[in-house]
Design a protein around this motif. Structure first.
Motif, PDB file in Angstrom:
ATOM      1  N   PRO A   1      14.676   9.999  -1.585  1.00 54.12           N
ATOM      2  CA  PRO A   1      13.561   9.079  -1.813  1.00 54.12           C
ATOM      3  C   PRO A   1      12.380   9.466  -0.918  1.00 54.12           C
ATOM      4  CG  PRO A   1      15.611   7.902  -1.326  1.00 54.12           C
ATOM      5  CD  PRO A   1      15.826   9.331  -0.971  1.00 54.12           C
ATOM      6  N   PHE A   2      11.161   9.111  -1.340  1.00 54.11           N
ATOM      7  CA  PHE A   2      10.008   9.392  -0.491  1.00 54.11           C
ATOM      8  C   PHE A   2       8.909   8.372  -0.760  1.00 54.11           C
ATOM      9  CE2 PHE A   2       9.265  11.718  -4.378  1.00 54.11           C
ATOM     10  CZ  PHE A   2       7.890  11.716  -4.591  1.00 54.11           C
ATOM     11  N   ASP A   3       8.067   8.179   0.245  1.00 50.44           N
ATOM     12  CA  ASP A   3       6.964   7.232   0.186  1.00 50.44           C
ATOM     13  C   ASP A   3       5.635   7.979   0.232  1.00 50.44           C
ATOM     14  OD1 ASP A   3       8.790   5.188   0.163  1.00 50.44           O
ATOM     15  OD2 ASP A   3       8.458   4.584   2.249  1.00 50.44           O
ATOM     16  N   VAL A   4       4.622   7.409  -0.434  1.00 44.90           N
ATOM     17  CA  VAL A   4       3.269   7.958  -0.422  1.00 44.90           C
ATOM     18  C   VAL A   4       2.308   6.838  -0.027  1.00 44.90           C
ATOM     19  CG1 VAL A   4       1.465   9.094  -1.751  1.00 44.90           C
ATOM     20  CG2 VAL A   4       3.871   9.595  -2.245  1.00 44.90           C
TER      21      VAL A   4
ATOM     22  N   PRO B   1       0.793  -1.233   0.000  1.00 43.86           N
ATOM     23  CA  PRO B   1       0.000   0.000   0.000  1.00 43.86           C
ATOM     24  C   PRO B   1       0.826   1.284   0.000  1.00 43.86           C
ATOM     25  CG  PRO B   1       0.175  -0.820   2.227  1.00 43.86           C
ATOM     26  CD  PRO B   1       0.972  -1.764   1.369  1.00 43.86           C
ATOM     27  N   THR B   2       2.089   1.190  -0.414  1.00 42.61           N
ATOM     28  CA  THR B   2       2.964   2.363  -0.393  1.00 42.61           C
ATOM     29  C   THR B   2       3.579   2.588  -1.764  1.00 42.61           C
ATOM     30  OG1 THR B   2       3.521   1.996   1.930  1.00 42.61           O
ATOM     31  CG2 THR B   2       5.016   3.397   0.657  1.00 42.61           C
ATOM     32  N   LEU B   3       3.453   3.799  -2.271  1.00 46.32           N
ATOM     33  CA  LEU B   3       4.172   4.198  -3.483  1.00 46.32           C
ATOM     34  C   LEU B   3       5.549   4.688  -3.071  1.00 46.32           C
ATOM     35  CD1 LEU B   3       1.627   6.260  -5.626  1.00 46.32           C
ATOM     36  CD2 LEU B   3       2.987   4.326  -6.446  1.00 46.32           C
ATOM     37  N   ARG B   4       6.572   4.086  -3.619  1.00 44.33           N
ATOM     38  CA  ARG B   4       7.938   4.480  -3.276  1.00 44.33           C
ATOM     39  C   ARG B   4       8.601   5.130  -4.487  1.00 44.33           C
ATOM     40  NH1 ARG B   4      10.255   0.345   0.095  1.00 44.33           N
ATOM     41  NH2 ARG B   4       9.075   1.592   1.593  1.00 44.33           N
ATOM     42  N   PHE B   5       9.040   6.366  -4.313  1.00 47.69           N
ATOM     43  CA  PHE B   5       9.758   7.105  -5.353  1.00 47.69           C
ATOM     44  C   PHE B   5      11.224   7.188  -4.937  1.00 47.69           C
ATOM     45  CE2 PHE B   5       5.408   8.442  -5.814  1.00 47.69           C
ATOM     46  CZ  PHE B   5       5.231   8.629  -7.190  1.00 47.69           C
ATOM     47  N   ASP B   6      12.115   6.616  -5.741  1.00 45.01           N
ATOM     48  CA  ASP B   6      13.543   6.676  -5.428  1.00 45.01           C
ATOM     49  C   ASP B   6      14.158   8.017  -5.806  1.00 45.01           C
ATOM     50  OD1 ASP B   6      13.464   4.145  -4.408  1.00 45.01           O
ATOM     51  OD2 ASP B   6      14.210   3.170  -6.219  1.00 45.01           O
TER      52      ASP B   6
ATOM     53  N   ALA C   1      20.971  15.353   3.536  1.00 46.06           N
ATOM     54  CA  ALA C   1      22.058  14.446   3.912  1.00 46.06           C
ATOM     55  C   ALA C   1      21.535  13.278   4.738  1.00 46.06           C
ATOM     56  CB  ALA C   1      23.132  15.209   4.680  1.00 46.06           C
ATOM     57  N   ARG C   2      20.565  13.538   5.612  1.00 43.53           N
ATOM     58  CA  ARG C   2      20.022  12.465   6.440  1.00 43.53           C
ATOM     59  C   ARG C   2      19.299  11.422   5.587  1.00 43.53           C
ATOM     60  NH1 ARG C   2      20.472  13.230  11.754  1.00 43.53           N
ATOM     61  NH2 ARG C   2      19.036  11.497  12.135  1.00 43.53           N
ATOM     62  N   ALA C   3      18.783  11.838   4.448  1.00 40.83           N
ATOM     63  CA  ALA C   3      18.130  10.890   3.541  1.00 40.83           C
ATOM     64  C   ALA C   3      19.128  10.190   2.632  1.00 40.83           C
ATOM     65  CB  ALA C   3      17.087  11.627   2.697  1.00 40.83           C
ATOM     66  N   ILE C   4      20.205  10.877   2.276  1.00 41.21           N
ATOM     67  CA  ILE C   4      21.161  10.349   1.297  1.00 41.21           C
ATOM     68  C   ILE C   4      22.154   9.382   1.925  1.00 41.21           C
ATOM     69  CG2 ILE C   4      23.111  11.011  -0.168  1.00 41.21           C
ATOM     70  CD1 ILE C   4      21.530  13.669  -0.682  1.00 41.21           C
ATOM     71  N   VAL C   5      22.752   9.776   3.025  1.00 40.35           N
ATOM     72  CA  VAL C   5      23.876   9.024   3.587  1.00 40.35           C
ATOM     73  C   VAL C   5      23.527   7.556   3.853  1.00 40.35           C
ATOM     74  CG1 VAL C   5      25.413   8.838   5.579  1.00 40.35           C
ATOM     75  CG2 VAL C   5      25.081  11.053   4.462  1.00 40.35           C
ATOM     76  N   PRO C   6      22.374   7.233   4.461  1.00 42.57           N
ATOM     77  CA  PRO C   6      22.087   5.809   4.707  1.00 42.57           C
ATOM     78  C   PRO C   6      21.985   4.968   3.441  1.00 42.57           C
ATOM     79  CG  PRO C   6      20.708   7.198   6.088  1.00 42.57           C
ATOM     80  CD  PRO C   6      21.369   8.099   5.093  1.00 42.57           C
TER      81      PRO C   6
ATOM     82  N   ASP D   1      28.214  16.847  10.435  1.00 41.26           N
ATOM     83  CA  ASP D   1      27.553  16.266  11.600  1.00 41.26           C
ATOM     84  C   ASP D   1      26.678  15.078  11.207  1.00 41.26           C
ATOM     85  OD1 ASP D   1      28.789  18.178  13.137  1.00 41.26           O
ATOM     86  OD2 ASP D   1      27.013  19.450  13.346  1.00 41.26           O
ATOM     87  N   VAL D   2      25.990  15.183  10.068  1.00 41.48           N
ATOM     88  CA  VAL D   2      25.147  14.071   9.626  1.00 41.48           C
ATOM     89  C   VAL D   2      26.005  12.864   9.256  1.00 41.48           C
ATOM     90  CG1 VAL D   2      23.518  13.287   7.872  1.00 41.48           C
ATOM     91  CG2 VAL D   2      23.273  15.574   8.869  1.00 41.48           C
ATOM     92  N   VAL D   3      27.105  13.096   8.554  1.00 42.23           N
ATOM     93  CA  VAL D   3      27.994  11.993   8.185  1.00 42.23           C
ATOM     94  C   VAL D   3      28.526  11.304   9.439  1.00 42.23           C
ATOM     95  CG1 VAL D   3      30.228  11.438   7.144  1.00 42.23           C
ATOM     96  CG2 VAL D   3      28.612  12.915   5.922  1.00 42.23           C
ATOM     97  N   ARG D   4      28.949  12.069  10.411  1.00 40.62           N
ATOM     98  CA  ARG D   4      29.505  11.471  11.631  1.00 40.62           C
ATOM     99  C   ARG D   4      28.450  10.701  12.420  1.00 40.62           C
ATOM    100  NH1 ARG D   4      33.684  16.212  13.768  1.00 40.62           N
ATOM    101  NH2 ARG D   4      35.276  15.831  12.164  1.00 40.62           N
ATOM    102  N   GLU D   5      27.202  11.147  12.341  1.00 37.07           N
ATOM    103  CA  GLU D   5      26.133  10.445  13.051  1.00 37.07           C
ATOM    104  C   GLU D   5      25.704   9.179  12.326  1.00 37.07           C
ATOM    105  OE1 GLU D   5      21.393  10.962  14.132  1.00 37.07           O
ATOM    106  OE2 GLU D   5      22.510  12.667  13.291  1.00 37.07           O
ATOM    107  N   LEU D   6      25.491   9.251  11.019  1.00 33.68           N
ATOM    108  CA  LEU D   6      24.879   8.154  10.275  1.00 33.68           C
ATOM    109  C   LEU D   6      25.881   7.262   9.560  1.00 33.68           C
ATOM    110  CD1 LEU D   6      21.812  10.015   8.729  1.00 33.68           C
ATOM    111  CD2 LEU D   6      21.939   8.695  10.844  1.00 33.68           C
ATOM    112  N   ASP D   7      27.113   7.716   9.400  1.00 37.13           N
ATOM    113  CA  ASP D   7      28.143   6.907   8.737  1.00 37.13           C
ATOM    114  C   ASP D   7      29.477   7.173   9.423  1.00 37.13           C
ATOM    115  OD1 ASP D   7      29.234   5.147   6.944  1.00 37.13           O
ATOM    116  OD2 ASP D   7      29.234   6.513   5.239  1.00 37.13           O
ATOM    117  N   PRO D   8      29.557   6.862  10.705  1.00 36.87           N
ATOM    118  CA  PRO D   8      30.698   7.320  11.517  1.00 36.87           C
ATOM    119  C   PRO D   8      32.044   6.730  11.119  1.00 36.87           C
ATOM    120  CG  PRO D   8      29.332   5.785  12.759  1.00 36.87           C
ATOM    121  CD  PRO D   8      28.570   6.121  11.508  1.00 36.87           C
ATOM    122  N   GLY D   9      32.070   5.642  10.403  1.00 39.45           N
ATOM    123  CA  GLY D   9      33.352   5.067  10.016  1.00 39.45           C
ATOM    124  C   GLY D   9      33.932   5.640   8.748  1.00 39.45           C
ATOM    125  N   ARG D  10      33.238   6.606   8.138  1.00 37.01           N
ATOM    126  CA  ARG D  10      33.669   7.120   6.837  1.00 37.01           C
ATOM    127  C   ARG D  10      34.459   8.412   6.997  1.00 37.01           C
ATOM    128  NH1 ARG D  10      32.151   3.188   3.423  1.00 37.01           N
ATOM    129  NH2 ARG D  10      30.082   3.382   4.350  1.00 37.01           N
TER     130      ARG D  10
END
Length: 710
Positions: A122-125, A93-98, A350-355, A391-400
Motif C-alpha cells: 500500500p502507499f499514500d500520496v 488530504p491523502t490518496l491511499r492506494f491499497d 515484507a515490512r509493508a505486508i506483515v503488519p 528477520d522481518v517476520v520476527r521483528e513485526l510479527d514475533p508470535g507467528r
C-alpha cells in the motif's frame, strides 16, 4: 480511532476510465485538458483488472473459452492510463492506494506526484495542495507489466515480488495481471495496524501505542474441528486470541496447547484476473472448505498475499492460514536471487505486508515461498532472501511461526500430483513415511457443465493431448492414456472419459488422504479450487465453484472417526483372493452387486475372487465404500446392469432409493450453480435409500452414476 476505516472516502467503483498507451504516450492524456468523452477511453472499475475492463468493453475476447486466452497476451505490454474526477476535502488530504499491480505513476491535474512499484505494498500520496473542494483529475498510469519467469524458467531471474501464476503455469495460461487491483480512497490520517497479544491470560489489542481492547481470560479462538472461532470487537477490527505453534514432525499445529493434525488443502488465486472482486465466489469456496472439515489452507507461493476479505472469512470460519510470500520454484532452477538489491526489495515489501495481516487469528504461519531449492535440497534461512524475510517476520510479527520454504524434505514432502495406477497408487501412500504431505494430488477432467461452457462441441473429442484445445487447457494433467489403460482401453466417448477420469481422481485422492491420516500424518492436497477453467486439472472444485467427486472423497476422509481400509488394488484380476485391512473399529463386508454378502470381518475381510462376481463393493458399516472388480482393470464398470432408482424431493431434502435388484454405483448429484449438498458420490445397495440435505432448488437436482440416473 486512529487509522479507522470511517476516516476514508472510497474512490472505488465504475467512475473510472481507461486507455491503452504505447511508450510515453500516456503523458499526453493525463492532464485535465482532455475531454471526458474523448475517443479511445473505455469504462473501468476499481478495484479491478485491465483485461477484465477490456473484456467488458468488447476490446478483448473472454479468455475462459478454448484457446482464446492467447488473444489477450498483448495487453500487459502496454501502459494503461486510469483516470477519474475527484474532489479533495481538506479533512482528507491523502490518496491511499491499497494495491496497484505492478508499477505506476500518480498524477493530479497532470502533475506527477508519486511513482510506486510493488503490487502488495500500500502507499499514500499527499494531495493537500489540491484539497480545496474543486474538481480535479486524478490519473494513474499503470505501466507495462514487468518481466518475470513462467513455471519453466529460473527463479534467480525473478526480480519482482509479484504473482507468477499469470506468467504461464501448468493450471493457468499466460495472463499477466495489471491494474488498480485493490481499493483507492481519500484519507485524513495515516493507517495503523493493530497488534494483538495474549500474555499471561490477558488479551490486548494495541493501535498506535494505545491499548484499545483488554480482555482478562478471553475465550480462545479455535480452528475448525476444535471449537468456536471466538472473535472480539476491537473498534473497527475483529480479533481473536489464541496461541499457535507449528509441529511439522507431527504433521500438525499446536493450537491453544491442543495438537491439531493438518486436514488441509492448497489454495490458489480465485482467478488470474485476481483484481476483480469476487465476494460470492470467495464465500462459497471457503464455505465448501469449512464444510469439508478443512482446518488449514496453504496459500501457495506462486499466487498472492491473500486479501483482507479472505483472512476475515478464515477468521470467522476457523480456518488456519499458511501464508507464503510470492516466490516459487522453476523448472530449470529454483534458487532466488541473493544480490543486495533483490534482498532489500523483499525486506521492504515484507515490512509493508506483515503488519497488514498480523491481527488475524487465522494466520498461523509465514513461509518464504514454494519449493525453493538448490542442488543440495531445500533452502533454509541461510539464503539471504529467506533470512531477510524471516528477520522481518520476527521483528513485526514475533508470535507467528516461520518456515523458510515448503517442502523441507525432512518431515514434509511434495508430490506426486498424478495417479500412479490401480496398484501403485495404494502402495505409494502405504509406503510413505512423511509426517506432513503439504502438496500432492491426483488429476481428473472438468465437470460436465464446465467442460461444455469451455469447449465447443466439435472440439471436445478426442480428449487427449493430440487435440490442440486440450493441449492448451491443462495438458500437464491430461492423463487420458492412464484412464484408458485403467478401463481396459474401452473408452470411446467424452462422457465416459470424463466420468472415468473423475472416478480415478476421487478414489486415488481419498485413498492417499486416508492412508496418510491413519498413520498420523497431516495432509494438504493440491489443489482446492481452479484458478482458471481447464479441461483437465488437479483441482477438487472447478472454476465455477462446483465440487468434483474428489472433493467429496476428501471431505468424507476428513470426518471424525471416519473408517477406512487398506488394500492392494481396485482391480483384482489374476489374484486368487481379495483381502483388505479395516481401520476405524467397524466391520467390513465384501458385497456382491446384488447386495449379497460374500465375506465380513472386523479387522480384516477376505474372500476368493471367484466368489465375488466381476464387480463388488468393500463396505465399511455403510460409512465408507470402495467399488472394485475382479478383472484386470475397471472395465466391468462400463457394462453394469442398470439399477432402478426412485427420487423424492421435499423442501431441502432429496431422498434417493434403490428399488431394483443391483447396486447403483458412483451416483454423482448435480444442481444449479451454487447448490450445496450435504454429501455426494453415492453407492446404494438394493433396497437402500439415502436422504441428502441440500441448499438450493431440489427440483433442479439431477444425477448419474455408472449404472443409474435420477
Amino acid at each position: 480511532m486512529v487509522g479507522a476505516p470511517e476516516a476514508r472516502v472510497s474512490l472505488d467503483g465504475g467512475d473510472w476510465q481507461l486507455r491503452a498507451c504505447l511508450g510515453d504516450e500516456w503523458q499526453w492524456h493525463a492532464g485535465p485538458d482532455k475531454p471526458w468523452d474523448a475517443p479511445g477511453w473505455l469504462p473501468a472499475r476499481v478495484p479491478g483488472s485491465v483485461l477484465d475492463d477490456l473484456i467488458r468493453a468488447g476490446e478483448a475476447p473472454s479468455p475462459y473459452h478454448e484457446r482464446d486466452s492467447r488473444l489477450a497476451e498483448w495487453a500487459p505490454e502496454r501502459t494503461w492510463l486510469y483516470r477519474r474526477r475527484v474532489r479533495i476535502d481538506p479533512a482528507r488530504p491523502t490518496l491511499r492506494f491499497d494495491g496497484v499491480d505492478h508499477a505506476c505513476t500518480v498524477l493530479v491535474d497532470g502533475r506527477r506526484l508519486a511513482e510506486h512499484e510493488g503490487m502488495f505494498v500500500p502507499f499514500d500520496v499527499d494531495v493537500a495542495e489540491f484539497a480545496d473542494g474543486a474538481e480535479r483529475l486524478l490519473a494513474v498510469a499503470v505501466h507495462a507489466a514487468p518481466e518475470s519467469e513462467p513455471q519453466v524458467g529460473r527463479t534467480s531471474r525473478v526480480r519482482v515480488h509479484k504473482s507468477r501464476m499469470g506468467y504461464g503455469w501448468d493450471f493457468c495460461p499466460r495472463l499477466v495481471h495489471q491494474g488498480i487491483w485493490r481499493s483507492v480512497s481519500l484519507a485524513g490520517q495515516p493507517e495503523l495496524h493493530p497488534v494483538v497479544r495474549l500474555v499471561d491470560g490477558v488479551g490486548t489489542v494495541e493501535v498506535g501505542g494505545e491499548v484499545v481492547l483488554r480482555v482478562e481470560q478471553p475465550e480462545p479462538w479455535w480452528p475448525n474441528g476444535l471449537g468456536e472461532p471466538r472473535l472480539y470487537d476491537a473498534g473497527d477490527w475483529r480479533v481473536g486470541f489464541r496461541t499457535v505453534d507449528f509441529a511439522p514432525a507431527r504433521g500438525a499445529f499446536l493450537v491453544n496447547g491442543v495438537l491439531l493434525p493438518v486436514k488441509g488443502w492448497n489454495w490458489c488465486p480465485l482467478d488470474p484476473l485476481y483484481g476483480v472482486p469476487r465476494p460470492d465466489k470467495l464465500e462459497r469456496l471457503l464455505t465448501l472448505a469449512h464444510r469439508a472439515g478443512v482446518n488449514v489452507l496453504r496459500v501457495w507461493g506462486g499466487g498472492l498475499i491473500e486479501s483482507t476479505d479472505f483472512y476475515e472469512a478464515c477468521d470467522r470460519l476457523g480456518i488456519l492460514v499458511w501464508q507464503e510470500f510470492s516466490q516459487s520454484s522453476s523448472g530449470m532452477e529454483s534458487v532466488p536471487a541473493a544480490d543486495p538489491d533483490f534482498v532489500d526489495l523483499l525486506r521492504r515489501e515484507a515490512r509493508a505486508i506483515v503488519p497488514t495481516r498480523r491481527r488475524h487469528p487465522s494466520l498461523a504461519l509465514w513461509c518464504g515461498g514454494n519449493e525453493l531449492a538448490g542442488e543440495d535440497g531445500p533452502l533454509d534461512d541461510s539464503h539471504p532472501a529467506l533470512g531477510a524475510l524471516r528477520d522481518v517476520v520476527r521483528e513485526l510479527d514475533p508470535g507467528r511461526a516461520w518456515w523458510a520454504t515448503s517442502p523441507t524434505g525432512a518431515h514434509e514432502t511434495h508430490g506426486p500430483w498424478e495417479h500412479q495406477g490401480l496398484a501403485r497408487q495404494t502402495a505409494l501412500y502405504e509406503e510413505s513415511t512423511a509426517m506432513l504431505l503439504s502438496e500432492f494430488g491426483v488429476e481428473g477432467m472438468a465437470n460436465r457443465p464446465a467442460l461444455e461452457a469451455l469447449i465447443e462441441p466439435g472440439h471436445r473429442w478426442p480428449a487427449d493431448r493430440s487435440n490442440p484445445v486440450y493441449e492448451h487447457l491443462g495438458a500437464w494433467w491430461n492423463n487420458a492414456p492412464l484412464v484408458q489403460e485403467s478401463f481396459g482401453g474401452r473408452i470411446a466417448d467424452l462422457e465416459t472419459m470424463r466420468r472415468a477420469s473423475q472416478w480415478l481422481q476421487y478414489d486415488g485422492l481419498r485413498y492417499a488422504v486416508e492412508a496418510s491420516l491413519r498413520r498420523g500424518a497431516g495432509v494438504a492436497p493440491w489443489q482446492f479450487a481452479e484458478s482458471f477453467p481447464n479441461a483437465w486439472c488437479t483441482a477438487a472444485v472447478d472454476w465455477h465453484g462446483e465440487p468434483k467427486p474428489a472433493y467429496w472423497g476428501v471431505a468424507r476422509a476428513y470426518r471424525d472417526r471416519h473408517p477406512s481400509a487398506s488394500f492392494a488394488t481396485w482391480a483384482w484380476g489374476g489374484e486368487a483372493e481379495v483381502r483388505a485391512r479395516i481401520h476405524g473399529h467397524v466391520a467390513g463386508r465384501l458385497v456382491r452387486l446384488d447386495g449379497s454378502v460374500a465375506a465380513e470381518g472386523r479387522d480384516e475381510v477376505a474372500a476368493p475372487t471367484g466368489e465375488l462376481g466381476e464387480v463388488f463393493v468393500l463396505d465399511l458399516a455403510g460409512r465408507n465404500r470402495y467399488v472394485m472388480t475382479t478383472a484386470e482393470t475397471l472395465a466391468p464398470l462400463l457394462a453394469l446392469p442398470q439399477a432402478r432408482l426412485e427420487v423424492e424431493r421435499s423442501g431441502s431434502r432429496l431422498r434417493v432409493s434403490n428399488v431394483g435388484d443391483v447396486a447403483a454405483l458412483g451416483l454423482v448429484l448435480e444442481g444449479h450453480a451454487r447448490t450445496l449438498f450435504e454429501d455426494n458420490v453415492l453407492d446404494l445397495f438394493p433396497g437402500e435409500e439415502r436422504t441428502i440435505r441440500i441448499e438450493g432448488d431440489a427440483d433442479a437436482v439431477t444425477g448419474a452414476g455408472w449404472n443409474g440416473a435420477l
